[in-house]
Design an enzyme around this catalytic site. Structure first.
Site, PDB file in Angstrom:
ATOM      1  N   LYS A  17      32.608  30.053  13.189  1.00  8.22           N
ATOM      2  CA  LYS A  17      31.803  30.978  13.981  1.00  8.22           C
ATOM      3  C   LYS A  17      32.346  32.408  13.922  1.00  8.22           C
ATOM      4  O   LYS A  17      31.752  33.321  14.496  1.00  8.22           O
ATOM      5  CB  LYS A  17      31.751  30.507  15.429  1.00  8.22           C
ATOM      6  CG  LYS A  17      31.154  29.115  15.607  1.00  8.22           C
ATOM      7  CD  LYS A  17      31.149  28.692  17.071  1.00  8.22           C
ATOM      8  CE  LYS A  17      30.703  27.233  17.244  1.00  8.22           C
ATOM      9  NZ  LYS A  17      29.318  27.016  16.821  1.00  8.22           N
ATOM     10  N   SER A  18      33.458  32.602  13.227  1.00  5.24           N
ATOM     11  CA  SER A  18      34.077  33.928  13.189  1.00  5.24           C
ATOM     12  C   SER A  18      33.154  35.009  12.630  1.00  5.24           C
ATOM     13  O   SER A  18      33.131  36.136  13.154  1.00  5.24           O
ATOM     14  CB  SER A  18      35.378  33.875  12.393  1.00  5.24           C
ATOM     15  OG  SER A  18      36.354  33.112  13.067  1.00  5.24           O
ATOM     16  N   LYS A  68      47.011  27.373   7.494  1.00  7.22           N
ATOM     17  CA  LYS A  68      47.820  28.163   8.429  1.00  7.22           C
ATOM     18  C   LYS A  68      49.318  28.088   8.148  1.00  7.22           C
ATOM     19  O   LYS A  68      50.058  29.034   8.450  1.00  7.22           O
ATOM     20  CB  LYS A  68      47.542  27.727   9.877  1.00  7.22           C
ATOM     21  CG  LYS A  68      46.160  28.108  10.371  1.00  7.22           C
ATOM     22  CD  LYS A  68      45.984  27.771  11.844  1.00  7.22           C
ATOM     23  CE  LYS A  68      44.616  28.203  12.340  1.00  7.22           C
ATOM     24  NZ  LYS A  68      44.462  27.988  13.795  1.00  7.22           N
ATOM     25  N   ASN A  89      47.389  32.837  11.297  1.00  8.73           N
ATOM     26  CA  ASN A  89      45.931  32.704  11.306  1.00  8.73           C
ATOM     27  C   ASN A  89      45.234  34.027  11.026  1.00  8.73           C
ATOM     28  O   ASN A  89      44.009  34.092  11.015  1.00  8.73           O
ATOM     29  CB  ASN A  89      45.433  32.125  12.640  1.00  8.73           C
ATOM     30  CG  ASN A  89      45.408  33.161  13.741  1.00  8.73           C
ATOM     31  OD1 ASN A  89      46.311  33.996  13.843  1.00  8.73           O
ATOM     32  ND2 ASN A  89      44.394  33.115  14.584  1.00  8.73           N
ATOM     33  N   ASP A 105      46.440  33.258  17.559  1.00  8.47           N
ATOM     34  CA  ASP A 105      46.038  32.069  18.321  1.00  8.47           C
ATOM     35  C   ASP A 105      46.700  32.036  19.696  1.00  8.47           C
ATOM     36  O   ASP A 105      46.082  31.631  20.682  1.00  8.47           O
ATOM     37  CB  ASP A 105      46.412  30.791  17.561  1.00  8.47           C
ATOM     38  CG  ASP A 105      45.391  30.413  16.501  1.00  8.47           C
ATOM     39  OD1 ASP A 105      44.233  30.864  16.604  1.00  8.47           O
ATOM     40  OD2 ASP A 105      45.747  29.674  15.570  1.00  8.47           O
ATOM     41  N   GLY A 130      48.114  17.044  19.968  1.00  2.92           N
ATOM     42  CA  GLY A 130      47.987  17.534  18.606  1.00  2.92           C
ATOM     43  C   GLY A 130      49.233  18.274  18.169  1.00  2.92           C
ATOM     44  O   GLY A 130      49.910  18.904  18.990  1.00  2.92           O
ATOM     45  N   GLY A 133      48.741  23.377  13.164  1.00  3.10           N
ATOM     46  CA  GLY A 133      49.058  24.798  13.229  1.00  3.10           C
ATOM     47  C   GLY A 133      48.665  25.449  14.538  1.00  3.10           C
ATOM     48  O   GLY A 133      49.419  26.263  15.082  1.00  3.10           O
ATOM     49  N   ALA A 134      47.478  25.124  15.071  1.00  2.70           N
ATOM     50  CA  ALA A 134      47.058  25.703  16.345  1.00  2.70           C
ATOM     51  C   ALA A 134      47.966  25.236  17.474  1.00  2.70           C
ATOM     52  O   ALA A 134      48.293  26.006  18.387  1.00  2.70           O
ATOM     53  CB  ALA A 134      45.608  25.329  16.638  1.00  2.70           C
TER      54      ALA A 134
END
Length: 285
Positions: A17-18, A68, A89, A105, A130, A133-134
């Site tokens: 969506k970026s 990432k 990112n 992020d 999780g 990377g995020a």
């Protein structure tokens, strides 16, 4: 006439969506630039950067899965926060053609939580699900804001290593993700003046991915449930959280927040955040 441009890269990338976010801000500000998406496979990452490095109109790119971490050794320098997190990112092409890696992020994740973070709490705990990377950015950001982090992954040893790399204290905990799938009869203590977060920092629940199995008996009273997945925006986790009476934060909040930081670096302008409600409508239409 060529325009300054930036883009988002990943594989897959069609779901990003970026371009909508950055394009919306460029439109509102009347700036002559553009923001694209570009699919880059893992084996093509080095060639992609080499080609873009030579393009003086290219301002940089946002980086999504699976690049990432893989992009780190291909850059000329890292911002100190990105270096500490160990994930990038956002890449910015400097005037001399060198590439600098940033991590937006962390700031994007914290933005919607700021009203809560401005309050004083006796105790803060976050259950982060999780280890990608995020998650690295989220763990670093939360630890810096005084949270005890319980990091859950399919490989608890990997989670433990991540905590050791990203946090200075030893009071954080690594656990198997499957632990949260089963109900518990644990009796939570008084949570007055405490801030509890449940964060899905994994792709589970994303379109095309298996669902995230989380039993809400693991959520302390008055927890805030935050899912960084953006497709679908209203994930089953968020739906279940609302049904159970918890406050929720969706993935668009983090996506818009991190895009704000990147947009300033790409285009040298401040995003018109007064239009956020209109932007959300465009993103969800």
């Amino acid at each position: 006439m060529s325009l300054l441009y930036a883009e988002v890269i990943g594989d897959p990338i069609a779901q990003s969506k970026s371009p909508v976010i950055h394009g919306f801000w460029l439109e509102k500000l009347g700036l002559s630039g553009r923001y694209d998406r570009h699919q880059v496979p893992v084996e093509g990452l080095a060639d992609y950067l080499a080609q873009r490095r030579a393009d003086s109109y290219w301002r940089g790119c946002n980086v999504t899965m699976p690049h990432k971490l893989a992009i780190l050794p291909l850059l000329d320098r890292l911002d100190p926060l990105a270096e500490r997190i160990g994930a990038v990112n956002t890449v910015v092409r400097e005037a001399d053609g060198t590439l600098t890696g940033y991590n937006t992020d962390a700031a994007g994740f914290l933005e919607p939580l700021q009203p809560l973070l401005d309050q004083t709490h006796l105790f803060r705990m976050a259950r982060v699900l999780g280890t990608g990377g995020a998650a690295r950015a989220i763990v670093a950001a939360l630890a810096e804001r005084g949270f005890v982090v319980v990091l859950a992954g399919r490989d608890p040893a990997k989670a433990r290593t991540m905590l050791d790399e990203l946090t200075a204290q030893d009071d954080h905990h690594a656990i198997d993700l499957a632990h949260f799938a089963q109900a518990t009869d644990f009796a939570f203590d008084d949570r007055e003046q405490c801030l509890d977060l449940i964060v899905n920092a994994s792709p589970l629940g994303m379109t095309g991915q298996p669902p995230l199995a989380f039993d809400f008996s693991h959520a302390p009273p008055r927890s805030v449930v935050y899912d960084i997945v953006t497709s679908p925006l209203d994930t089953p986790l968020l739906q279940q959280a609302r049904e159970a009476g918890f406050e929720t934060v969706d993935g668009l909040s983090m996506l818009i927040g991190q895009a704000d930081v990147a947009f300033r670096r790409f285009f040298g302008a401040t995003p018109p955040r007064a239009f956020d409600p209109e932007l959300r409508e465009r993103l969800t239409s």
